[in-house]
Design a protein around this motif. Structure first.
Motif, PDB file in Angstrom:
ATOM      1  N   ASN A 435       0.843  -1.189   0.000  1.00  0.00           N
ATOM      2  CA  ASN A 435       0.000   0.000   0.000  1.00  0.00           C
ATOM      3  C   ASN A 435       0.881   1.243   0.000  1.00  0.00           C
ATOM      4  O   ASN A 435       1.601   1.495   0.955  1.00  0.00           O
ATOM      5  N   CYS A 436       0.826   1.985  -1.101  1.00  0.00           N
ATOM      6  CA  CYS A 436       1.681   3.157  -1.267  1.00  0.00           C
ATOM      7  C   CYS A 436       0.828   4.412  -1.151  1.00  0.00           C
ATOM      8  O   CYS A 436      -0.240   4.493  -1.756  1.00  0.00           O
ATOM      9  N   PRO A 437       1.275   5.407  -0.349  1.00  0.00           N
ATOM     10  CA  PRO A 437       0.472   6.631  -0.225  1.00  0.00           C
ATOM     11  C   PRO A 437       0.305   7.354  -1.566  1.00  0.00           C
ATOM     12  O   PRO A 437      -0.681   8.074  -1.768  1.00  0.00           O
ATOM     13  N   GLN A 438       1.248   7.148  -2.503  1.00  0.00           N
ATOM     14  CA  GLN A 438       1.156   7.803  -3.822  1.00  0.00           C
ATOM     15  C   GLN A 438       0.339   6.970  -4.818  1.00  0.00           C
ATOM     16  O   GLN A 438      -0.470   7.492  -5.557  1.00  0.00           O
ATOM     17  N   CYS A 439       0.633   5.640  -4.863  1.00  0.00           N
ATOM     18  CA  CYS A 439       0.091   4.810  -5.958  1.00  0.00           C
ATOM     19  C   CYS A 439      -1.094   3.940  -5.550  1.00  0.00           C
ATOM     20  O   CYS A 439      -1.677   3.270  -6.395  1.00  0.00           O
ATOM     21  N   GLY A 440      -1.422   3.892  -4.256  1.00  0.00           N
ATOM     22  CA  GLY A 440      -2.495   2.979  -3.826  1.00  0.00           C
ATOM     23  C   GLY A 440      -1.966   1.566  -3.675  1.00  0.00           C
ATOM     24  O   GLY A 440      -0.788   1.368  -3.377  1.00  0.00           O
ATOM     25  N   PRO A 481       6.899  -0.886  -5.241  1.00  0.00           N
ATOM     26  CA  PRO A 481       7.492  -1.434  -6.470  1.00  0.00           C
ATOM     27  C   PRO A 481       7.289  -0.502  -7.668  1.00  0.00           C
ATOM     28  O   PRO A 481       7.983  -0.612  -8.663  1.00  0.00           O
ATOM     29  N   GLN A 482       6.358   0.434  -7.567  1.00  0.00           N
ATOM     30  CA  GLN A 482       6.046   1.301  -8.701  1.00  0.00           C
ATOM     31  C   GLN A 482       6.844   2.602  -8.685  1.00  0.00           C
ATOM     32  O   GLN A 482       7.465   2.960  -9.674  1.00  0.00           O
ATOM     33  N   CYS A 483       6.843   3.315  -7.513  1.00  0.00           N
ATOM     34  CA  CYS A 483       7.492   4.634  -7.488  1.00  0.00           C
ATOM     35  C   CYS A 483       8.744   4.639  -6.619  1.00  0.00           C
ATOM     36  O   CYS A 483       9.473   5.637  -6.593  1.00  0.00           O
TER      37      CYS A 483
HETATM   38 ZN    ZN Z   1       4.206   4.154  -5.113  1.00  0.00          ZN
END
Ligand code: ZN
Ligand code: ZN
Length: 498
Positions: A435-440, A481-483
């Motif tokens: 769970n990423c605060p930027q990407c969900g 893993p995304q940002c």
């Molecule tokens: Zn992210």
């Protein structure tokens, strides 16, 4: 002569172990294949029971026959080994669940060998083995990527003294199985699997499978498809209310409307409901009951009239009162139902208790004794433009009327609900999401699977109701893993049936 089973069975079972005559051969194009699949046992501390031996023996006989007939038979065995009984045993006896599982599996394997089953032992699997649950996690990710796994707020069973979420099987007669404490329903965010997207196929494709008819009937009832319509009623509040019904033809027999205690409209209307204290006390009482107690076991109807709320019947313009009652569940239909006491026993009981009018709309029977059921060829009465029609004619006639006059839409409804697919527990497959605060919610890249279940000091649930994994900040805190920014792992695990 006596059959000396200890000597004979031991001898042959040893020989089968050494020579592996039951191994399925990969890539053999010369023989026809046969796949004999049994439900893998849950390795409990009690060992095998007759409920295992019965179906295993039946499939073993079939597999042996198929081998004799020249088939290349795959008859696998494994252990469905994550889950609550092992975890509870581990907590009670202060033994790590991995060790409990290992010991139980060893005992199961020994007992299965003693029964002489012709399993392909080279393919034995264990769902708690990372090489195995790598694929459980992979399947979950595919579902997540297709929108079939999603997070939603769901009511859960909450023990007020243990301060933990309980599985349904841990709630016995409304109290906590562990401590006897009071269990209430509480909203919690959970992972869900969208099985309802397949509801039509699950029911239609039953025609194509070779199941016995009794099983097909059970499946159809469980999915519970009905063709009806959603009717919208005006109220004296700023909101309209909608009900789902398969019997729009009985609309002229409406004498009240019932709303579920959990319905969000109640909170919205609370300042305009003059007996709000009574209503909120009733809500608190309902929150303590299980769905089962509110459904099947609910013999004595209870409820509270919402003083100040009136609903208009769109068929005749008359107003009827609204009640809150716990026999209406938020999870089915719209959470609001129409009360037609002339032709539904449950509604008749309710109307009789609260002194509400009982209006027969299909001729025949004695309405003073009980509601009468309606047959397709019954004749409509007290029903305006429907009078004189048969029930069979009146159902589509009222549906069409409702659609034309803008207070109804045709709708198919199912009893089937999406499945809750997460638990706040340790002994299960970790959910491979971050769970990423930027990407969900971001899936782990597939080459990072399996996401291992970490070793923990204490695998007991936390007092906030979160999974024991939530306490392991070193494991929880990770990068997206995304940002590449700071993010947190999901700490819920998958349910036993994953
Ligand atoms: Zn992210
Ligand atoms: Zn408890």
């Amino acid at each position: 002569m006596k059959y000396n089973f200890t000597a004979i069975e031991k001898k042959w079972q040893q020989k089968w172990l050494e020579e592996k005559p039951f191994t399925a051969v990969t890539g053999d194009k010369t023989r026809e294949k046969f796949f004999g699949l049994i439900e893998f046992p849950y390795p409990s501390g009690q060992g095998l029971h007759v409920g295992h031996a019965r179906p295993f023996t039946a499939m073993d006989i079939i597999c042996r026959k198929k081998r004799m007939q020249g088939f290349n038979v795959l008859f696998p065995i494994g252990y469905d080994a994550f889950g609550l009984p092992t975890e509870n045993y581990a907590v009670q006896h202060k033994i790590h669940p991995a060790k409990v599982t290992r010991d139980n599996v060893e005992n199961f394997r020994k007992q299965l060998h003693m029964l002489g089953y012709s399993f392909d032992w080279d393919r034995e699997v264990n769902t708690t083995d990372p090489d195995y649950y790598k694929w459980t996690q992979w399947i979950f990710l595919q579902m997540f990527k297709k929108g079939l796994a999603y997070k939603a707020s769901m009511p859960v069973n909450w023990c007020t003294s243990c301060k933990i979420v309980l599985a349904n099987e841990e709630v016995v007669e409304g109290v906590c199985e562990r401590c006897g404490g009071e269990v209430i329903r509480k909203e919690k965010s959970q992972w869900m699997l969208a099985i309802t997207k397949y509801a039509d196929r699950l029911i239609d494709d039953l025609d194509d499978v070779d199941f016995i008819n009794r099983v097909k009937i059970q499946q159809r009832n469980w999915i519970g498809r009905s063709e009806g319509c959603e009717l919208t009623f005006e109220t004296n509040m700023e909101d309209t209310v909608s009900v789902y019904t398969t019997r729009a033809d009985t609309l002229f027999g409406l004498s009240y409307v019932v709303i579920s205690p959990e319905h969000p409209l109640l909170e919205k209307w609370k300042n305009r409901i003059s007996n709000w204290d009574e209503v909120s006390a009733y809500q608190a009482e309902a929150a303590r009951k299980s769905d089962f107690e509110r459904g099947e076991l609910n013999k004595e109807k209870t409820g509270v009239r919402l003083e100040g709320v009136l609903v208009t019947n769109p068929a005749n313009g008359e107003t009827v009162p609204m009640f809150v009652s716990d026999y209406v569940l938020m999870g089915y239909g719209t959470g609001i139902v129409m009360g037609v006491p002339g032709h539904d026993q449950r509604d008749w009981d309710f109307a009789t208790k609260f002194g509400l009018p009982i209006i027969p709309v299909v001729a025949g029977g004695d309405i003073t004794k009980s509601a009468y059921t309606t047959k397709d060829d019954g004749i409509m009465i007290n029903s305006g433009f429907l009078n004189g029609m048969t029930v069979k004619e009146a159902i589509p006639a009222m549906k069409d009327y409702a659609v034309e006059h803008g207070f109804g839409v045709k709708k198919t409804n199912f009893k089937l609900r999406d499945w809750v697919f997460s638990r706040q527990r340790y002994w299960g497959e970790p959910i491979p999401l971050v769970n990423c605060p930027q990407c969900g919610w971001v899936p782990l890249p597939e080459d990072q699977l399996p996401l291992l279940l970490p070793e923990v000091e204490s695998y007991e649930v936390t007092d906030t109701g979160e999974s024991p994994l939530a306490k392991m900040t070193g494991w929880v805190n990770t990068t997206c893993p995304q940002c590449g920014g700071p993010a947190q792992r999901e700490t819920d695990t998958m349910p036993q049936w994953a």
